[in-house]
Design a protein around this motif. Structure first.
Motif, PDB file in Angstrom:
ATOM      1  N   HIS A   1      12.850  -2.123   2.541  1.00 28.55           N
ATOM      2  CA  HIS A   1      12.239  -0.863   2.971  1.00 28.55           C
ATOM      3  C   HIS A   1      13.117   0.280   2.497  1.00 28.55           C
ATOM      4  O   HIS A   1      14.332   0.265   2.739  1.00 28.55           O
ATOM      5  N   ILE A   2      12.494   1.221   1.849  1.00 26.89           N
ATOM      6  CA  ILE A   2      13.225   2.372   1.314  1.00 26.89           C
ATOM      7  C   ILE A   2      13.810   3.196   2.457  1.00 26.89           C
ATOM      8  O   ILE A   2      14.971   3.595   2.429  1.00 26.89           O
TER       9      ILE A   2
ATOM     10  N   ARG B   1       6.975   1.053  13.499  1.00 26.56           N
ATOM     11  CA  ARG B   1       7.614   0.538  12.282  1.00 26.56           C
ATOM     12  C   ARG B   1       8.791  -0.383  12.607  1.00 26.56           C
ATOM     13  O   ARG B   1       9.439  -0.919  11.715  1.00 26.56           O
TER      14      ARG B   1
ATOM     15  N   VAL C   1      13.449   2.132   8.738  1.00 25.67           N
ATOM     16  CA  VAL C   1      12.286   2.032   9.630  1.00 25.67           C
ATOM     17  C   VAL C   1      12.697   2.094  11.104  1.00 25.67           C
ATOM     18  O   VAL C   1      11.906   2.511  11.951  1.00 25.67           O
TER      19      VAL C   1
ATOM     20  N   HIS D   1       4.053  -4.368   9.093  1.00 28.71           N
ATOM     21  CA  HIS D   1       3.917  -4.225  10.545  1.00 28.71           C
ATOM     22  C   HIS D   1       2.605  -4.787  11.080  1.00 28.71           C
ATOM     23  O   HIS D   1       2.352  -4.723  12.283  1.00 28.71           O
TER      24      HIS D   1
ATOM     25  N   ASN E   1       8.354  -5.190  -0.849  1.00 28.49           N
ATOM     26  CA  ASN E   1       8.169  -4.069   0.068  1.00 28.49           C
ATOM     27  C   ASN E   1       6.685  -4.050   0.390  1.00 28.49           C
ATOM     28  O   ASN E   1       5.870  -3.586  -0.410  1.00 28.49           O
TER      29      ASN E   1
ATOM     30  N   PRO F   1       0.795  -1.223   0.000  1.00 26.31           N
ATOM     31  CA  PRO F   1       0.000   0.000   0.000  1.00 26.31           C
ATOM     32  C   PRO F   1       0.832   1.279   0.000  1.00 26.31           C
ATOM     33  O   PRO F   1       1.857   1.375   0.672  1.00 26.31           O
TER      34      PRO F   1
ATOM     35  N   ARG G   1      12.602   5.495  12.690  1.00 23.47           N
ATOM     36  CA  ARG G   1      11.291   6.149  12.610  1.00 23.47           C
ATOM     37  C   ARG G   1      10.421   5.738  13.818  1.00 23.47           C
ATOM     38  O   ARG G   1      10.937   5.302  14.832  1.00 23.47           O
TER      39      ARG G   1
ATOM     40  N   GLY H   1       5.167  -2.361   2.560  1.00 21.36           N
ATOM     41  CA  GLY H   1       4.675  -1.103   3.125  1.00 21.36           C
ATOM     42  C   GLY H   1       4.169  -1.334   4.538  1.00 21.36           C
ATOM     43  O   GLY H   1       4.743  -2.118   5.309  1.00 21.36           O
ATOM     44  N   ALA H   2       3.058  -0.715   4.873  1.00 20.64           N
ATOM     45  CA  ALA H   2       2.543  -0.802   6.236  1.00 20.64           C
ATOM     46  C   ALA H   2       2.098  -2.215   6.613  1.00 20.64           C
ATOM     47  O   ALA H   2       2.061  -2.556   7.806  1.00 20.64           O
TER      48      ALA H   2
ATOM     49  N   TYR I   1      11.060   9.139   1.265  1.00 19.48           N
ATOM     50  CA  TYR I   1      11.089   8.057   0.271  1.00 19.48           C
ATOM     51  C   TYR I   1      11.800   8.412  -1.034  1.00 19.48           C
ATOM     52  O   TYR I   1      11.903   7.562  -1.920  1.00 19.48           O
TER      53      TYR I   1
ATOM     54  N   LEU J   1       2.754   2.541  -2.049  1.00 22.99           N
ATOM     55  CA  LEU J   1       4.003   2.616  -2.807  1.00 22.99           C
ATOM     56  C   LEU J   1       3.737   3.036  -4.251  1.00 22.99           C
ATOM     57  O   LEU J   1       4.663   3.433  -4.966  1.00 22.99           O
TER      58      LEU J   1
ATOM     59  N   ARG K   1       5.100  11.022  -2.689  1.00 27.95           N
ATOM     60  CA  ARG K   1       4.797  10.722  -1.293  1.00 27.95           C
ATOM     61  C   ARG K   1       6.004  11.043  -0.399  1.00 27.95           C
ATOM     62  O   ARG K   1       7.061  10.406  -0.540  1.00 27.95           O
TER      63      ARG K   1
HETATM   64  C1  DQA Z   1       8.205   1.351   3.976  1.00 32.72           C
HETATM   65  C2  DQA Z   1       8.207   1.591   5.498  1.00 32.72           C
HETATM   66  C3  DQA Z   1       6.838   1.307   6.085  1.00 32.72           C
HETATM   67  O1  DQA Z   1       6.855   1.545   7.473  1.00 32.72           O
HETATM   68  C4  DQA Z   1       5.796   2.205   5.454  1.00 32.72           C
HETATM   69  O2  DQA Z   1       4.504   1.895   5.956  1.00 32.72           O
HETATM   70  C5  DQA Z   1       5.820   2.183   3.979  1.00 32.72           C
HETATM   71  C6  DQA Z   1       7.114   2.157   3.297  1.00 32.72           C
HETATM   72  C7  DQA Z   1       9.545   1.743   3.327  1.00 32.72           C
HETATM   73  O3  DQA Z   1       9.756   1.363   2.176  1.00 32.72           O
HETATM   74  O4  DQA Z   1      10.355   2.445   3.935  1.00 32.72           O
HETATM   75  O5  DQA Z   1       4.783   2.272   3.324  1.00 32.72           O
HETATM   76  O6  DQA Z   1       8.005  -0.029   3.742  1.00 32.72           O
END
Ligand code: DQA
Length: 146
Positions: free
Chosen positions: A101-102, A112, A105, A81, A75, A10, A108, A77-78, A23, A12, A18
């Protein structure tokens, strides 16, 4: 020919606009385009899917076994987690996957810091920006002996 599936979860699809400070400015199309060129140069093929829907990512993971996928670059995304369903799908297919993960995490928010995926990943690449996908592709192809 090695087949690599690049799965993105999600939000991405919003890469490029974004939170660029977090990112970067590459779009997902830029990233996938680079992966396709790198894979082709090494005699491999990349298929890519992005979805904001957990069930579509689970379905893509399940389908990857029957389509002869050799490795997955993911990847999530959220969903990284939150998603026990995605972890179970990955654990159930036996195709090695590389978690990307770009952003870093761990630098942050604390929510995450936990990944449901890392413990069963072949490798985890965190915080290198968009080139993390390329590092994962290199690692996957080297592991496959390409
Ligand atoms: C992410 C890190 C995740 O915490 C976040 O929800 C993302 C992107 C990253 O690529 O750094 O959507 O996966």
């Amino acid at each position: 020919m090695a087949r690599i599936l690049v799965l993105n979860g999600p939000n991405l699809n919003l890469l490029g606009t974004r939170e660029p400070a977090v990112y970067g400015s590459d779009t997902l199309a830029d990233i996938v385009g680079r992966l396709e060129r790198l894979a082709t140069a090494r005699g491999a093929a990349v298929a890519a899917l992005q979805s904001n829907a957990e069930h579509e990512l689970v379905a893509a993971v399940q389908a990857s076994k029957s389509t002869g996928t050799d490795a997955i670059i993911l990847n999530a995304g959220a969903f990284t987690h939150t998603s026990i369903a995605l972890r179970d799908a990955l654990a159930g297919i036996g195709v090695p996957f590389y978690e990307v993960h770009i952003s870093n995490v761990y630098a942050r928010e604390s929510f995450r810091h936990h990944s449901y995926l890392s413990a069963i990943a072949a490798g985890v690449i965190v915080g290198f920006g968009a080139i993390g996908y390329e590092l994962a592709l290199d690692a996957a192809l080297r592991k496959l002996g390409r």
